[in-house]
Design a protein around this motif. Structure first.
Motif, short mmCIF file in Angstrom:
data_model
loop_
_atom_site.label_atom_id
_atom_site.label_comp_id
_atom_site.label_asym_id
_atom_site.label_seq_id
_atom_site.Cartn_x
_atom_site.Cartn_y
_atom_site.Cartn_z
N VAL A 122 -2.20 39.55 41.51
CA VAL A 122 -2.46 40.97 41.26
C VAL A 122 -1.86 41.37 39.92
O VAL A 122 -2.53 42.00 39.08
N LYS A 123 -0.60 40.99 39.67
CA LYS A 123 0.08 41.34 38.42
C LYS A 123 -0.64 40.73 37.22
O LYS A 123 -0.83 41.39 36.20
N LEU A 176 8.40 42.27 32.76
CA LEU A 176 8.43 43.63 33.30
C LEU A 176 8.15 43.67 34.80
O LEU A 176 8.08 44.74 35.39
N GLU A 177 8.01 42.52 35.43
CA GLU A 177 7.63 42.47 36.84
C GLU A 177 8.71 43.02 37.77
O GLU A 177 9.90 42.96 37.48
N SER A 178 8.23 43.55 38.88
CA SER A 178 9.05 44.03 39.99
C SER A 178 8.36 43.59 41.27
O SER A 178 7.56 42.64 41.24
N GLU A 196 4.24 49.48 37.51
CA GLU A 196 4.93 48.30 38.03
C GLU A 196 6.33 48.66 38.50
O GLU A 196 7.15 49.15 37.71
N GLY A 197 6.58 48.46 39.77
CA GLY A 197 7.92 48.64 40.30
C GLY A 197 8.27 50.07 40.65
O GLY A 197 7.41 50.92 40.88
N GLY A 240 12.48 44.73 37.49
CA GLY A 240 13.48 44.39 38.50
C GLY A 240 13.47 45.40 39.62
O GLY A 240 12.47 46.04 39.91
N MET A 241 14.62 45.55 40.25
CA MET A 241 14.74 46.45 41.39
C MET A 241 16.08 47.18 41.30
O MET A 241 16.99 46.93 42.08
N PRO A 242 16.23 48.10 40.33
CA PRO A 242 17.53 48.76 40.14
C PRO A 242 17.92 49.66 41.32
O PRO A 242 17.09 50.43 41.82
#
Length: 142
Positions: A60-61, A70-72, A84-85, A109-111
């Motif tokens: 999908v990404k 830049l992925e999450s 994204e994310g 990421g996932m801050p």
């Protein structure tokens, strides 16, 4: 009577009114709780969310053009943009209002403390990144 319609159209066509009920499609793993929490954040902020559960999020990404750095965890699409994310709804509203030439926004990421990643009082500093195929820039700081 025509003046009443003209007056009302000024309010109905404002950017904020346009963003209310804006349709967003969220692609997520069937097993990801923070993705569901982010979708809830979007609903709470007036977006019309459709979730599509996928086991192949990398595909999908890649299809939507999200740069690897830049992925999450989840990927969304709205009005020609990729999200994204854990991007805050307020940043998406600003994106839709300003309509910059770009592919979309990412919170890499996932801050902790970003929408869907709330954990008590813990809040990481993070940025929303505006991106396209060749460029990236800071869109907002949180």
């Amino acid at each position: 009577m025509k003046y009443v319609f003209a007056f009302l159209s000024l309010f109905l066509l404002t950017p904020d009114a346009h963003a209310e009920g804006e349709k967003i499609t969220v692609y997520k793993s069937p097993y990801c709780g923070c993705c569901t929490a982010w979708s809830d954040h979007m609903r709470e902020n007036g977006f019309d969310v459709t979730e599509i559960k996928r086991d192949d999020m990398v595909a999908v990404k890649n299809q939507l053009g999200v740069p690897a750095k830049l992925e999450s965890c989840h990927t969304a699409s709205i009005d020609g943009y990729v999200i994204e994310g854990h991007v805050p709804a307020s940043d998406i509203r600003k994106l839709l209002q300003e309509r910059p030439k770009a592919a979309g926004l990412s919170v890499p990421g996932m801050p902790m403390g970003s929408p869907g990643m709330e954990q008590g009082d813990q809040k990481d500093r993070y940025v929303s990144v505006l991106f396209d195929k060749d460029n990236m820039s800071i869109f907002n700081q949180h």
